[in-house]
Design an enzyme around this catalytic site. Sequence first.
Site, PDB file in Angstrom:
ATOM      1  N   HIS A  82       0.832  -1.203   0.000  1.00 37.72           N
ATOM      2  CA  HIS A  82       0.000   0.000   0.000  1.00 37.72           C
ATOM      3  C   HIS A  82       0.867   1.253   0.000  1.00 37.72           C
ATOM      4  CE1 HIS A  82      -3.199   2.803   0.934  1.00 37.72           C
ATOM      5  NE2 HIS A  82      -4.074   1.826   0.810  1.00 37.72           N
ATOM      6  N   GLY A 163       3.889  22.554  10.014  1.00 39.87           N
ATOM      7  CA  GLY A 163       5.187  21.950  10.261  1.00 39.87           C
ATOM      8  C   GLY A 163       6.246  22.343   9.261  1.00 39.87           C
ATOM      9  N   LYS A 166      10.101  19.354   5.763  1.00 39.57           N
ATOM     10  CA  LYS A 166      10.924  18.146   5.701  1.00 39.57           C
ATOM     11  C   LYS A 166      10.225  17.063   6.510  1.00 39.57           C
ATOM     12  CE  LYS A 166      13.857  19.497   9.614  1.00 39.57           C
ATOM     13  NZ  LYS A 166      15.237  19.718  10.077  1.00 39.57           N
ATOM     14  N   HIS A 168       9.433  13.998   9.056  1.00 42.17           N
ATOM     15  CA  HIS A 168       9.980  13.459  10.294  1.00 42.17           C
ATOM     16  C   HIS A 168      10.921  12.321   9.895  1.00 42.17           C
ATOM     17  CE1 HIS A 168      10.139  11.037  13.957  1.00 42.17           C
ATOM     18  NE2 HIS A 168       9.666  12.077  14.635  1.00 42.17           N
ATOM     19  N   PRO A 169      12.100  12.204  10.491  1.00 44.87           N
ATOM     20  CA  PRO A 169      13.099  11.234  10.015  1.00 44.87           C
ATOM     21  C   PRO A 169      12.643   9.785   9.998  1.00 44.87           C
ATOM     22  CG  PRO A 169      13.744  12.201  12.136  1.00 44.87           C
ATOM     23  CD  PRO A 169      12.613  13.019  11.603  1.00 44.87           C
ATOM     24  N   ALA A 171       8.990   8.935  11.070  1.00 43.32           N
ATOM     25  CA  ALA A 171       7.522   8.887  10.996  1.00 43.32           C
ATOM     26  C   ALA A 171       6.965   9.561   9.753  1.00 43.32           C
ATOM     27  CB  ALA A 171       6.912   9.521  12.245  1.00 43.32           C
TER      28      ALA A 171
END
Length: 298
Positions: A82, A163, A166, A168-169, A171
Amino acid sequence: MTKIVQCVPNFSVGADEAILKGLADIAQSVPGCTLLDYSGDKSHNRSVYTLVGSPEACADAAIAMAKFAAEKIDLNKHEGEHPRMGATDVIPFVPIKNITMEECVEVAKKVGERLATELNIPVYLYEEAATAANRKNLATVRKGQFEGMAAKMQEPAWKPDFGDAKPHPTAGVTAVCARRPLIAFNVNLSTNNVDIANNIAKAIRGSSGGLKYVKGIGIYIEERDMAQVSMNLVNYEANALYRVVEFIRMEAARYGISVIGSELIGIAPARALIDSAEYYLQLENFDFDSQVLENSLL
């Protein structure tokens, strides 16, 4: 009057029972929020949770679940059929009782802002909450998936609504919306040829000239060695379930294959299922309100 919304967060996890149960426990722990259903799929590597309750309670539950997902799911290690761009991939809000779509849009905006400020997860608003025409369709927002979002978010047209620009590293990015009831519905084919499933999905989805309110992709279900047309029906009144099944059955016949089954992901409105029963049973003069026992009791 009590306001009731439905919230249907989708997470990029399908087989890890500890994470699935942890998310369910969080949803059930929030006063004023009820977890109606949840399921995970290994091949899709995705899970869907259905919550109902007050707007405030469902919003709090969604934030708490997203926090847990960010702690437990690393998209750098995620594989699945998915499409996804976030550990918490989408959080839709659906008006159920005594609440308008416009109020659900405001709930979506507040949740989006909280995700960015409290969890450092950038957010796009889509469907009825979209802030630009190019953000209304989730497939367009999610194009590029997690791996391509860092570059995409540098484009002025794809600055997030909330936000930093970029992901979240671990999530990634989350999409939040207000929308009508959606039915997640899959049709299984008597072949393992994903190219055929993709051809059928292309024929049926609205974006390529098929049924206007159907979104679909072809995928491979490894544990059953089977191809599947995986769909979202965004307006079941305009594109009935039985019509979707018969369309796919017709397209499958041209490849010498057949429909061998279907599956419903999460919860669907009773009307959508009864419409299909009415069609296949060829019921005459059927009255949904008076001839369905549960409706009469309620």
